[in-house]
Design a protein around this motif. Structure first.
Motif, PDB file in Angstrom:
ATOM      1  N   ALA A  58       0.796  -0.993  -0.124  1.00 32.86           N
ATOM      2  CA  ALA A  58       0.058  -0.062   0.117  1.00 32.86           C
ATOM      3  C   ALA A  58       0.833   1.336   0.127  1.00 32.86           C
ATOM      4  N   ASP A  59       0.318   2.417  -0.660  1.00 36.87           N
ATOM      5  CA  ASP A  59       1.153   3.518  -0.864  1.00 36.87           C
ATOM      6  C   ASP A  59       0.749   4.583   0.466  1.00 36.87           C
ATOM      7  N   ARG A  60      -0.029   4.015   1.514  1.00 37.81           N
ATOM      8  CA  ARG A  60      -0.254   4.921   2.464  1.00 37.81           C
ATOM      9  C   ARG A  60      -0.362   3.916   3.868  1.00 37.81           C
ATOM     10  N   GLU A  61      -0.209   4.555   4.996  1.00 39.82           N
ATOM     11  CA  GLU A  61      -0.549   3.841   6.277  1.00 39.82           C
ATOM     12  C   GLU A  61      -1.942   3.665   6.632  1.00 39.82           C
ATOM     13  N   LEU A  62      -2.339   2.716   7.360  1.00 43.96           N
ATOM     14  CA  LEU A  62      -3.610   2.494   7.823  1.00 43.96           C
ATOM     15  C   LEU A  62      -3.345   3.374   9.202  1.00 43.96           C
ATOM     16  N   VAL A  63      -4.505   4.208   9.462  1.00 43.51           N
ATOM     17  CA  VAL A  63      -4.702   4.734  10.880  1.00 43.51           C
ATOM     18  C   VAL A  63      -5.890   4.357  11.475  1.00 43.51           C
ATOM     19  N   MET A  64      -5.615   3.699  12.601  1.00 43.85           N
ATOM     20  CA  MET A  64      -6.792   3.194  13.656  1.00 43.85           C
ATOM     21  C   MET A  64      -6.838   4.273  14.719  1.00 43.85           C
ATOM     22  N   ILE A  65      -8.069   4.584  15.142  1.00 40.80           N
ATOM     23  CA  ILE A  65      -8.174   5.420  16.362  1.00 40.80           C
ATOM     24  C   ILE A  65      -8.835   4.520  17.124  1.00 40.80           C
ATOM     25  N   ALA A  66      -8.493   4.349  18.641  1.00 39.18           N
ATOM     26  CA  ALA A  66      -9.030   3.823  19.646  1.00 39.18           C
ATOM     27  C   ALA A  66      -8.900   4.557  20.935  1.00 39.18           C
ATOM     28  N   GLY A  67      -9.886   4.764  21.509  1.00 40.88           N
ATOM     29  CA  GLY A  67      -9.941   5.778  22.846  1.00 40.88           C
ATOM     30  C   GLY A  67      -9.274   7.022  22.464  1.00 40.88           C
ATOM     31  N   ASN A  68      -8.363   7.461  23.241  1.00 40.68           N
ATOM     32  CA  ASN A  68      -7.588   8.696  23.267  1.00 40.68           C
ATOM     33  C   ASN A  68      -6.075   8.402  22.302  1.00 40.68           C
ATOM     34  N   GLY A  69      -5.953   7.451  21.727  1.00 36.66           N
ATOM     35  CA  GLY A  69      -4.955   7.140  20.877  1.00 36.66           C
ATOM     36  C   GLY A  69      -4.903   6.988  19.630  1.00 36.66           C
ATOM     37  N   VAL A  72       2.508  -8.716  16.502  1.00 38.53           N
ATOM     38  CA  VAL A  72       2.832  -9.747  16.353  1.00 38.53           C
ATOM     39  C   VAL A  72       3.888 -10.074  15.248  1.00 38.53           C
ATOM     40  N   ALA A  73       4.042  -9.144  14.358  1.00 43.58           N
ATOM     41  CA  ALA A  73       5.230  -9.017  13.179  1.00 43.58           C
ATOM     42  C   ALA A  73       5.339  -7.668  12.608  1.00 43.58           C
ATOM     43  N   GLY A  74       6.351  -7.275  12.297  1.00 43.46           N
ATOM     44  CA  GLY A  74       6.391  -6.080  11.623  1.00 43.46           C
ATOM     45  C   GLY A  74       6.801  -4.993  12.902  1.00 43.46           C
ATOM     46  N   MET A  75       6.324  -3.691  12.845  1.00 38.83           N
ATOM     47  CA  MET A  75       6.502  -2.647  13.649  1.00 38.83           C
ATOM     48  C   MET A  75       5.196  -1.754  13.537  1.00 38.83           C
ATOM     49  N   VAL A  76       4.503  -1.204  14.470  1.00 36.91           N
ATOM     50  CA  VAL A  76       3.512  -0.540  14.794  1.00 36.91           C
ATOM     51  C   VAL A  76       3.896   0.682  15.624  1.00 36.91           C
ATOM     52  N   THR A  77       3.344   2.000  14.949  1.00 37.32           N
ATOM     53  CA  THR A  77       3.522   3.030  15.702  1.00 37.32           C
ATOM     54  C   THR A  77       2.350   3.512  16.803  1.00 37.32           C
ATOM     55  N   VAL A  78       2.301   3.637  18.161  1.00 39.69           N
ATOM     56  CA  VAL A  78       0.935   3.931  18.986  1.00 39.69           C
ATOM     57  C   VAL A  78       1.465   5.333  19.360  1.00 39.69           C
ATOM     58  N   SER A  79       0.285   6.240  19.174  1.00 40.84           N
ATOM     59  CA  SER A  79       0.588   7.711  19.535  1.00 40.84           C
ATOM     60  C   SER A  79      -0.510   8.056  20.754  1.00 40.84           C
ATOM     61  N   CYS A  80      -0.159   8.589  21.789  1.00 39.57           N
ATOM     62  CA  CYS A  80      -0.968   8.877  23.035  1.00 39.57           C
ATOM     63  C   CYS A  80      -0.722  10.149  23.589  1.00 39.57           C
ATOM     64  N   GLY A 108       0.510  12.894  22.686  1.00 36.16           N
ATOM     65  CA  GLY A 108       1.874  13.685  22.447  1.00 36.16           C
ATOM     66  C   GLY A 108       3.141  12.724  22.739  1.00 36.16           C
ATOM     67  N   ARG A 109       2.902  11.467  22.957  1.00 39.27           N
ATOM     68  CA  ARG A 109       4.018  10.549  23.088  1.00 39.27           C
ATOM     69  C   ARG A 109       3.995   9.485  21.881  1.00 39.27           C
ATOM     70  N   GLU A 110       4.756   9.240  21.070  1.00 39.58           N
ATOM     71  CA  GLU A 110       4.957   8.330  20.064  1.00 39.58           C
ATOM     72  C   GLU A 110       5.756   7.123  20.655  1.00 39.58           C
ATOM     73  N   ILE A 111       5.164   5.713  20.407  1.00 45.77           N
ATOM     74  CA  ILE A 111       5.972   4.635  20.833  1.00 45.77           C
ATOM     75  C   ILE A 111       5.939   3.493  19.733  1.00 45.77           C
ATOM     76  N   ALA A 112       7.149   3.269  19.244  1.00 46.89           N
ATOM     77  CA  ALA A 112       7.327   1.916  18.166  1.00 46.89           C
ATOM     78  C   ALA A 112       7.252   0.792  19.038  1.00 46.89           C
ATOM     79  N   ILE A 113       6.363  -0.279  18.647  1.00 49.15           N
ATOM     80  CA  ILE A 113       6.488  -1.603  19.149  1.00 49.15           C
ATOM     81  C   ILE A 113       6.942  -2.522  18.176  1.00 49.15           C
ATOM     82  N   ARG A 114       7.610  -3.476  18.259  1.00 46.51           N
ATOM     83  CA  ARG A 114       7.905  -4.592  17.491  1.00 46.51           C
ATOM     84  C   ARG A 114       7.211  -6.025  17.832  1.00 46.51           C
TER      85      ARG A 114
END
Length: 325
Positions: A175-186, A209-217, A219-225
């Motif tokens: 895909a040429d863009r990210e999937l953005v998900m909203i859940a609660g205040n993040g 589970v695989a790859g990398m995901v960026t979680v923002s809440c 003003g803080r950004e967290i990359a989890i693998r």
């Protein structure tokens, strides 16, 4: 339609029938509208439904102590899909009608879907799983009692909101863009990854589970693998922890896997998959540890396990309510 001069006992039976229907996991917007008509047909109807609904909310001080406040920020409903009419809360016996209306909007002990859940673009019933595709961005599998909205943005992007429940997400690397998900205040963003996201009230947990995901809440950004997990909520995000990905997504294989889990946690999990509610009355018992696997399609085996294998007293009430302890 029931006439206003019906015997109160008959109306009470009908009100309980409505509760059972709402509690069945198969309630639809048509059911909500039919209940609206039934309740507003007379002050007696409204009062009897209020009494029946409040029954679930006053099961006892122990039940209320066992149930933590899971209320999250309400999702805004699009005006064209509003399921509850303005007239829902007016008429005779205003206090009873208002109480019952509030219970429909925010169900006691989560015994039936809220209005926001019923209005979602995608929703699964109790014990149901469903797979959907979000354009060419991602494949998403919804777990039991999950509600999700899909929104088209002005710039052509797509945003997905998890209203409640749990979903396994796999984003497509091409895909040429990210999937953005909203859940609660993040906010969760992913371009090429597999992750599990779960929202319980105001608390949101994201497991990679695989790859990398960026979680923002806040003003803080967290990359989890892969193999990492983070929880966030109104107080912000917690620390990144390690998880067993296979156990996290065991629900996709039809299993619930517990490894030295407190009984209270087991009961919370089971409540997502069965109609009604299992209520723990003793916090001490809730600390007992459980090592077991359960099949989701035989979820009632958990109540037998608690009663027979763990030797804990259980009592069954109408509507699928089970008291433990």
């Amino acid at each position: 339609m029931t006439t206003p001069d019906r015997d109160p006992a008959a109306l009470r039976t009908e009100a309980l029938d409505w509760l059972r229907r709402l509690n069945s996991g198969e309630a639809t917007s048509a059911d909500a509208e039919a209940l609206d008509r039934w309740r507003t047909s007379s002050p007696a109807h409204a009062a009897e439904f209020a009494k029946a609904a409040l029954f679930w909310n006053v099961l006892g001080d122990a039940a209320r102590r066992a149930e933590s406040d899971r209320a999250g920020s309400p999702s805004a409903l699009r005006s064209g899909r509003q399921l509850v009419r303005r007239g829902f809360l007016v008429g005779g016996a205003a206090l009873a009608a208002s109480a019952a209306g509030a219970l429909v909007l925010r169900p006691p002990l989560e015994l039936w879907p809220s209005v926001a859940e019923l209005a979602a673009d995608y929703r699964t019933r109790t014990g149901e799983r469903r797979q959907i595709e979000i354009e060419k961005l991602a494949a998403i599998e919804l777990n039991t009692r999950t509600s999700l909205d899909q929104q088209a943005l002005a710039d052509g992007d797509v945003r997905v909101e998890l209203i409640t429940g749990e979903a396994a997400v796999s984003t497509h690397g091409g895909a040429d863009r990210e999937l953005v998900m909203i859940a609660g205040n993040g906010r969760i963003a992913s371009r090429e990854a597999s992750f599990n996201i779960r929202k319980d009230g105001a608390s949101v947990g994201v497991s990679c589970v695989a790859g990398m995901v960026t979680v923002s809440c806040q003003g803080r950004e967290i990359a989890i693998r892969a193999g990492q997990h983070v929880v966030y909520g109104p107080q912000g995000a917690g620390d990144v922890t390690s998880i067993d990905p296979d156990a996290v997504v065991a629900w996709q294989r039809g299993l619930l896997v517990f490894r030295r889990a407190p009984l209270a946690q087991v009961i919370d999990e089971v409540n997502r998959y069965r109609p009604g509610r299992v209520i723990l009355l003793d916090t001490v018992l809730g600390r007992r540890q459980v090592v077991a696997n359960f099949r989701i399609d035989r979820i009632e085996d958990v109540v037998d396990f608690i009663s027979k294998a763990m030797g804990i007293r259980t009592r069954s009430l109408p509507g699928g309510v089970v008291l433990v302890g």
